[in-house]
Structures are given as structure tokens and as C-alpha cells.
Design a protein around this motif. Structure first.
Motif, mmCIF file in Angstrom:
data_model
loop_
_atom_site.group_PDB
_atom_site.id
_atom_site.type_symbol
_atom_site.label_atom_id
_atom_site.label_comp_id
_atom_site.label_asym_id
_atom_site.label_seq_id
_atom_site.Cartn_x
_atom_site.Cartn_y
_atom_site.Cartn_z
ATOM 1 N N MET A 59 36.304 48.512 19.871
ATOM 2 C CA MET A 59 36.652 48.990 21.065
ATOM 3 C C MET A 59 37.112 50.457 21.156
ATOM 4 O O MET A 59 37.153 51.140 22.019
ATOM 5 C CB MET A 59 38.020 48.098 21.581
ATOM 6 C CG MET A 59 37.292 46.659 22.097
ATOM 7 S SD MET A 59 36.306 46.754 23.486
ATOM 8 C CE MET A 59 37.102 47.520 24.870
ATOM 9 N N ASN A 60 37.416 50.696 19.838
ATOM 10 C CA ASN A 60 37.893 52.053 19.611
ATOM 11 C C ASN A 60 36.879 53.303 19.069
ATOM 12 O O ASN A 60 36.288 54.066 19.884
ATOM 13 C CB ASN A 60 39.215 52.141 18.612
ATOM 14 C CG ASN A 60 40.281 51.360 19.088
ATOM 15 O OD1 ASN A 60 40.500 51.323 20.467
ATOM 16 N ND2 ASN A 60 40.760 50.379 18.329
ATOM 17 N N THR A 100 31.395 58.369 7.333
ATOM 18 C CA THR A 100 31.094 57.275 7.825
ATOM 19 C C THR A 100 30.545 57.340 9.504
ATOM 20 O O THR A 100 31.278 57.977 10.014
ATOM 21 C CB THR A 100 32.288 56.186 7.733
ATOM 22 O OG1 THR A 100 32.723 56.095 6.515
ATOM 23 C CG2 THR A 100 31.836 54.633 8.422
ATOM 24 N N ILE A 101 29.496 56.778 9.436
ATOM 25 C CA ILE A 101 28.720 56.836 11.059
ATOM 26 C C ILE A 101 28.869 55.279 11.193
ATOM 27 O O ILE A 101 28.718 54.273 10.800
ATOM 28 C CB ILE A 101 27.740 57.401 11.134
ATOM 29 C CG1 ILE A 101 26.495 56.723 10.103
ATOM 30 C CG2 ILE A 101 27.653 58.922 10.620
ATOM 31 C CD1 ILE A 101 25.189 57.416 10.375
ATOM 32 N N GLY A 102 29.003 55.298 12.618
ATOM 33 C CA GLY A 102 29.000 53.862 13.248
ATOM 34 C C GLY A 102 28.561 53.730 14.643
ATOM 35 O O GLY A 102 28.596 54.813 15.414
ATOM 36 N N GLY A 103 28.144 52.748 15.113
ATOM 37 C CA GLY A 103 27.853 52.479 16.519
ATOM 38 C C GLY A 103 27.703 50.853 16.900
ATOM 39 O O GLY A 103 28.124 50.185 15.957
ATOM 40 N N SER A 104 27.510 50.627 18.261
ATOM 41 C CA SER A 104 27.573 49.408 18.606
ATOM 42 C C SER A 104 26.867 49.086 20.009
ATOM 43 O O SER A 104 26.594 50.353 20.732
ATOM 44 C CB SER A 104 28.934 48.782 19.115
ATOM 45 O OG SER A 104 29.431 49.279 20.224
ATOM 46 N N VAL A 105 26.190 48.085 20.085
ATOM 47 C CA VAL A 105 25.527 47.545 21.472
ATOM 48 C C VAL A 105 26.628 46.776 22.194
ATOM 49 O O VAL A 105 26.978 45.710 21.548
ATOM 50 C CB VAL A 105 24.224 46.966 20.982
ATOM 51 C CG1 VAL A 105 23.549 46.642 22.299
ATOM 52 C CG2 VAL A 105 23.302 48.014 20.304
ATOM 53 N N ASP A 106 26.638 47.016 23.374
ATOM 54 C CA ASP A 106 27.866 46.112 24.071
ATOM 55 C C ASP A 106 27.226 45.379 25.178
ATOM 56 O O ASP A 106 26.519 46.140 25.786
ATOM 57 C CB ASP A 106 28.991 46.998 24.411
ATOM 58 C CG ASP A 106 29.621 47.936 23.426
ATOM 59 O OD1 ASP A 106 29.402 47.849 22.274
ATOM 60 O OD2 ASP A 106 30.697 48.608 23.842
ATOM 61 N N TYR A 107 27.413 44.156 25.277
ATOM 62 C CA TYR A 107 27.147 43.488 26.521
ATOM 63 C C TYR A 107 28.312 43.532 27.521
ATOM 64 O O TYR A 107 29.510 42.937 27.023
ATOM 65 C CB TYR A 107 26.554 41.973 26.220
ATOM 66 C CG TYR A 107 26.371 41.183 27.352
ATOM 67 C CD1 TYR A 107 25.397 41.359 28.266
ATOM 68 C CD2 TYR A 107 27.234 40.073 28.022
ATOM 69 C CE1 TYR A 107 25.019 40.605 29.540
ATOM 70 C CE2 TYR A 107 27.199 39.451 29.045
ATOM 71 C CZ TYR A 107 25.765 39.613 29.822
ATOM 72 O OH TYR A 107 25.834 38.997 30.875
ATOM 73 N N LYS A 128 28.495 52.445 22.057
ATOM 74 C CA LYS A 128 29.269 53.474 21.234
ATOM 75 C C LYS A 128 28.829 54.140 20.205
ATOM 76 O O LYS A 128 28.121 53.450 19.465
ATOM 77 C CB LYS A 128 30.436 52.851 21.096
ATOM 78 C CG LYS A 128 31.405 51.919 22.121
ATOM 79 C CD LYS A 128 32.583 51.301 21.632
ATOM 80 C CE LYS A 128 33.372 50.570 22.875
ATOM 81 N NZ LYS A 128 32.696 48.981 22.600
ATOM 82 N N LEU A 129 29.255 55.196 19.976
ATOM 83 C CA LEU A 129 28.796 56.086 18.355
ATOM 84 C C LEU A 129 30.084 56.684 18.171
ATOM 85 O O LEU A 129 30.943 57.243 18.872
ATOM 86 C CB LEU A 129 27.791 57.056 18.894
ATOM 87 C CG LEU A 129 26.135 56.569 19.239
ATOM 88 C CD1 LEU A 129 25.478 57.915 19.916
ATOM 89 C CD2 LEU A 129 25.773 55.807 18.082
ATOM 90 N N GLY A 130 30.198 56.773 16.883
ATOM 91 C CA GLY A 130 31.586 57.432 16.289
ATOM 92 C C GLY A 130 30.893 57.852 14.813
ATOM 93 O O GLY A 130 30.197 57.390 14.083
ATOM 94 N N TYR A 176 32.279 58.210 20.983
ATOM 95 C CA TYR A 176 31.700 58.451 22.437
ATOM 96 C C TYR A 176 31.256 57.037 22.835
ATOM 97 O O TYR A 176 30.382 56.451 22.206
ATOM 98 C CB TYR A 176 30.609 59.275 22.373
ATOM 99 C CG TYR A 176 29.666 59.421 24.039
ATOM 100 C CD1 TYR A 176 30.356 60.238 24.711
ATOM 101 C CD2 TYR A 176 28.721 58.805 24.067
ATOM 102 C CE1 TYR A 176 29.829 60.424 25.965
ATOM 103 C CE2 TYR A 176 28.010 58.853 25.313
ATOM 104 C CZ TYR A 176 28.770 59.620 26.229
ATOM 105 O OH TYR A 176 28.060 59.726 27.419
ATOM 106 N N HIS A 177 31.674 56.685 24.205
ATOM 107 C CA HIS A 177 31.541 55.440 24.781
ATOM 108 C C HIS A 177 30.561 55.754 25.783
ATOM 109 O O HIS A 177 30.948 56.696 26.951
ATOM 110 C CB HIS A 177 32.644 54.755 25.142
ATOM 111 C CG HIS A 177 33.563 54.313 24.235
ATOM 112 N ND1 HIS A 177 34.637 53.690 24.240
ATOM 113 C CD2 HIS A 177 33.739 54.837 22.787
ATOM 114 C CE1 HIS A 177 35.305 53.543 22.995
ATOM 115 N NE2 HIS A 177 34.836 54.548 22.021
ATOM 116 N N THR A 178 29.393 55.360 26.016
ATOM 117 C CA THR A 178 28.571 55.432 27.238
ATOM 118 C C THR A 178 29.103 54.753 28.445
ATOM 119 O O THR A 178 29.807 53.851 28.330
ATOM 120 C CB THR A 178 27.015 54.806 27.082
ATOM 121 O OG1 THR A 178 27.085 53.520 26.871
ATOM 122 C CG2 THR A 178 26.570 55.540 25.698
#
Length: 491
Positions: free
Chosen positions: A54-55, A162-169, A251-253, A268-270
Motif C-alpha cells: 500500500m505504500n 530495488t524496484i517494485g510494482g503491483s497490480v491492484d484489483y 503502483k511503481l516504486g 507512484y500510484h495510478t
């Protein structure tokens, strides 16, 4: 009796139940996860567990090799009072919201993956039917908005980067029982000043024809032919809102370790891409001053007959479907730093920009009346449409989060911080049903490790009272506190 709401943020019987929350950075929680919440919400550049989803999803890559499961519950306890000159004050009965949540993550080499189900945020109030908020309708007025996320994150670590991202429903639920006085409602019509919103559509054409035709009348020159209006779509469920919709976001970070002590991070949260929130069970009611000669007839709007010159106040309930148009969660970007001052003392600070302006300009609803109306007084409205827009004009929100953590011995960690933000809700258009006006927060908490596998964390947040007065002369006092509790198991 003060009401308590339950917000469920987990998978149940293969289905998703919407979390309902009362949040304090606009409609966002001020911090996700008790580690970050206790440190003012700062979370961009250090390991804060599965709340990273979430962050900043990149901070998942900072965890140690292996896996962890987090189980959490949060409680939000707002205190909201609405006041108007000459009227008794109205206290919101929505004073407790509970939010379970869960997260899982596993790190194998450079790769970290997992899953999380979290409450994003929302807002809600409830005022008694006898309060001035009922506008004389004698009906309860309430709102409840909840947004939740099922999140699949991925993080990859490359030395110091470190790079990270997520797909959110993302899913959302909404209840609304809103009353407005006759003068307020008529001001939204094309013949009014439309200062705070508009109403239109074929239902209003029928409505205006009935007024112009003499079906309705005002009892005196100082009153209006309509006493009140009432929008109602609410199931009073602790788990889901009556109007529901869903969609996706992402999200990307990244995080970067500048030296052994200092790390930076950003995310960044879309903006969400959700469908409209729809309910097949809704109603719009009017209480109108109806000419007495027509009370014994099947009402036919636009056909006045012979006016009696006397009236009776009659409630006309119209059943139908509601659609809340283009309700979205805003894009958010943030960056921050974490400084390991000593082996025991960590400092962190973040800045976030929440783009409420692009998603909270207007609150729009379309009501479609059923083709068959149970109440004969509503027959003339059958199959008509009512488009309602209430101006919101929220501003973007700047949030500064500052916090620290101090490790006492090998087991206990103490945390504290502040969360400082501007109120995104303009006073003129502030609705007492949606008073997301909180500004600053004082935070604290602790963590305790029983052993290398099991630990608990807890946060407490105090929200000092802030007051805002809208263009209609209604003022709202908002304050309260919140808490989160987390159990973590590592393996």
C-alpha cells in the motif's frame, strides 16, 4: 446507541467483501501498517513489512531472505459533530470502524513476491432522524464509502537499488441517505442559482411541469412548494455498500541505498479505473405541498385540474436504480528518506501529493425510475431519469510524514511521529455527510519481537479537532483517533 461498523479486508468464501473505513488524509488512511502509522505515515525508504503493497512496493525487497505472513486489524474512532445556528448540534453515530487485513511475502534471492488485501480508505457519518440534518424529513441521514484492494506485488533487488510494482484489483461500495431542504433542492433545478449543484433529466421535466401546472403549491409567499427531498440507497450492511463497482490500478516504486546509513525511495500510484457504482435498489422521495383537489385523483403531473387553493404536505417516493458516475481513487506520488542514525535509532521522512482535484470535482449520480411504481402518486415519474451533480471542488493534498523508531534492547522498538497535511475540502462545498477535513496527526506505537519468528506491532494516532463551515452555514467539528495491531510470522 452508537453504531460500530466492521470493515473486512480478506478473501471470504471465494468472494471479496468491501472494507468500509473512515480515513484522515482526505479519504486515505494516514498510514498503512502499524510500523508506518506509528511513524507519522513515513514508509518510502525502509522495510515496513507487507504494508509495502500500500505504500511503496519496492520496500518489499528490503526484507530478509525467507517468508512472512502478516495479520492485522485496525480501528478508526472518529468524533464528528455538525452544528447550525439556532439548531441543536448533531453528533454522528458512526464512531467505530474495524478493518482486518492480511499480507504475505516471500524473498528468494533478488526477487520478492506476495499478495495483500488491504482497506484503502473511505469515509462515513450517520445522523439521527430527529436532527437538523434530516431537513424535516424525519429520516436518518448517513453516508458510508469504502474502497479496498487485492494486491499482487513484485520487487527486484540489484545491489543498492530495488524496484517494485503491483497490480491492484480495486473495489468500492457506497451507502447514501441524504436529505435536503426544499429550497436547497429547488436551487439545484434549472430555475435556481445552481450554486452548489444541479439536477436535471426527464424526471425534472415532469417535476417542473407539475409545479407550473398548479399541482403543487407553496403555502405562503415565503415558502417553497417542496418541503424536502431524499436520496436513499443503503443496505446498512457492515460489510458491503449498496452501490458497488470495481476495477484496476497499479503502483511503481524504487529504493536506493546511498550509503550504509541513508536510503531514499519513491512511489507512484495510478488513478483507479473503476466502473460506476451501481445499485438496483434505490429511491428518491419528495415531500411536496399537493393541492387538495388532486388528493382524491390518480396523480397525473402536468394536469392541474381545478385548484382548491388549499394544500397538504405529501411524500412521493419514487423507486428505481442508482448509478454513481466515475467514482475513482486519485493518483498519488511520494518520495522519502530513511536515515539509520545509530544501530538503534531510525529517522524517516516522506512527502506525498494526493491528486484529489481530478477525481473529486463533482459527485454525480443518475437515478432511473422503475417502469412500474408501487405508489400511485409516483406513477407520473415512471421510467424517467434524474441526473444530480453536487459540486465538490476538492484541492490536491500535500502530506508531510516525519517519524522515528528507537530500539530498546533486542525485543522492544518504540516509534513516534507526526503527519501534517492541508485540508483538501473547500469550506463552501463541504458536505457534513462527507467531512474529510482532518489536517494534522500525532502518532506513536511500539513493536515487540518474541523471537526470530513472531512479533507484534501496534500504532495509535490522535487527530486534533478541526472545524469547517460550509456555504450553507453548517459547521463540522472533526477529530478522533485510530489504532492498528499487527501479528507477524517469519519463516
Amino acid at each position: 446507541m452508537k453504531k460500530q461498523k466492521i470493515a473486512v479486508s480478506m478473501l471470504v468464501a471465494g468472494g471479496l467483501l468491501s472494507p468500509l473505513a473512515y480515513a484522515t488524509n482526505g479519504m486515505n488512511l494516514e498510514g498503512y501498517g502499524p510500523e508506518a502509522a506509528a511513524m507519522g505515515g513515513a514508509s518510502m525508504a525502509y522495510d515496513n513489512g507487507t504494508a509495502a503493497v500500500m505504500n511503496n512496493p519496492a520496500t518489499l525487497g528490503l526484507m530478509k531472505e525467507g517468508g512472512r505472513v502478516d495479520l492485522a486489524v485496525g480501528g478508526l474512532f472518529p468524533a464528528v459533530t455538525s452544528k447550525m445556528t439556532g439548531m441543536p448540534s448533531a453528533d454522528s453515530a458512526a464512531t467505530a470502524f474495524y478493518m482486518p487485513a492480511m499480507g504475505y511475502a516471500n524473498k528468494s534471492g533478488s526477487l520478492t513476491y506476495g499478495v495483500g488485501v488491504f482497506s484503502q480508505g473511505g469515509m462515513g457519518t450517520e445522523y439521527d432522524a430527529t436532527s437538523f440534518m434530516s431537513a424535516g424529513s424525519g429520516k436518518t441521514t448517513r453516508s458510508e464509502v469504502g474502497v479496498g484492494r487485492f494486491i499482487i506485488p513484485l520487487a527486484y533487488q540489484m545491489d543498492n537499488l530495488t524496484i517494485g510494482g503491483s497490480v491492484d484489483y480495486v473495489w468500492a461500495g457506497m451507502d447514501l441517505q441524504m436529505a435536503m431542504g426544499g429550497g436547497q433542492f429547488l436551487d439545484m433545478t434549472p430555475n435556481g442559482t445552481q450554486t452548489y449543484g444541479t439536477v436535471g433529466g426527464s424526471m425534472m421535466t415532469t417535476f417542473n411541469n407539475s409545479i407550473m401546472g398548479g399541482v403543487m403549491q407553496a403555502p405562503s409567499a415565503t415558502t417553497t412548494p417542496v418541503n424536502w427531498g431524499y436520496f436513499d440507497f443503503s443496505n446498512n450492511s457492515a460489510f458491503t455498500g449498496q452501490a458497488q463497482g470495481a476495477g484496476f490500478a497499479g503502483k511503481l516504486g524504487f529504493t536506493f541505498k546511498l550509503n550504509p546509513q541513508l536510503s531514499i525511495g519513491a512511489s507512484y500510484h495510478t488513478k483507479t479505473a473503476m466502473g460506476d457504482l451501481n445499485s438496483d435498489t434505490a429511491s428518491v422521495s419528495f415531500n411536496a405541498n399537493l393541492d387538495n383537489n388532486l388528493l382524491n385523483q390518480t396523480w397525473n403531473p402536468g394536469v392541474a385540474g381545478t385548484a382548491a387553493g388549499t394544500y397538504s404536505a405529501v411524500t412521493i417516493p419514487v423507486s428505481g436504480k442508482i448509478s454513481v458516475k466515475n467514482f475513482q481513487w486519485p493518483e498519488t506520488y511520494g518520495f522519502g528518506m530513511a536515515y539509520q542514525l545509530t544501530d538503534s535509532f531510525l529517522l524517516a521522512a516522506d512527502y506525498k501529493r494526493i491528486g484529489w482535484k481530478s477525481v473529486m470535482k463533482d459527485f454525480k449520480m443518475t437515478f432511473t425510475a422503475d417502469a412500474t411504481q408501487a405508489n400511485p402518486m409516483a406513477a407520473g415519474f415512471a421510467g424517467t431519469l434524474l441526473d444530480a451533480t453536487m459540486y465538490q471542488n476538492w484541492d490536491d493534498q500535500n502530506v508531510i510524514a516525519i517519524g522515528g523508531a528507537y530500539k530498546v534492547g533486542t525485543a522492544l522498538t518504540l516509534r513516534a511521529g507526526v503527519n501534517l497535511a492541508n485540508n483538501p475540502v473547500p469550506e463552501k462545498t463541504m458536505n457534513p455527510l462527507f467531512p474529510a477535513i482532518a489536517k494534522n496527526h500525532v502518532t506513536g506505537g511500539f513493536g515487540y519481537a518474541f523471537n526470530k519468528s513472531s512479533s507484534i506491532d501496534m500504532s495509535a494516532v490522535y487527530v486534533p479537532v478541526v472545524t469547517a463551515t460550509n456555504g450553507g452555514g453548517v459547521s463540522v467539528d472533526f477529530g478522533g483517533y485510530s489504532s492498528q495491531f499487527l501479528y507477524s510470522y517469519r519463516y
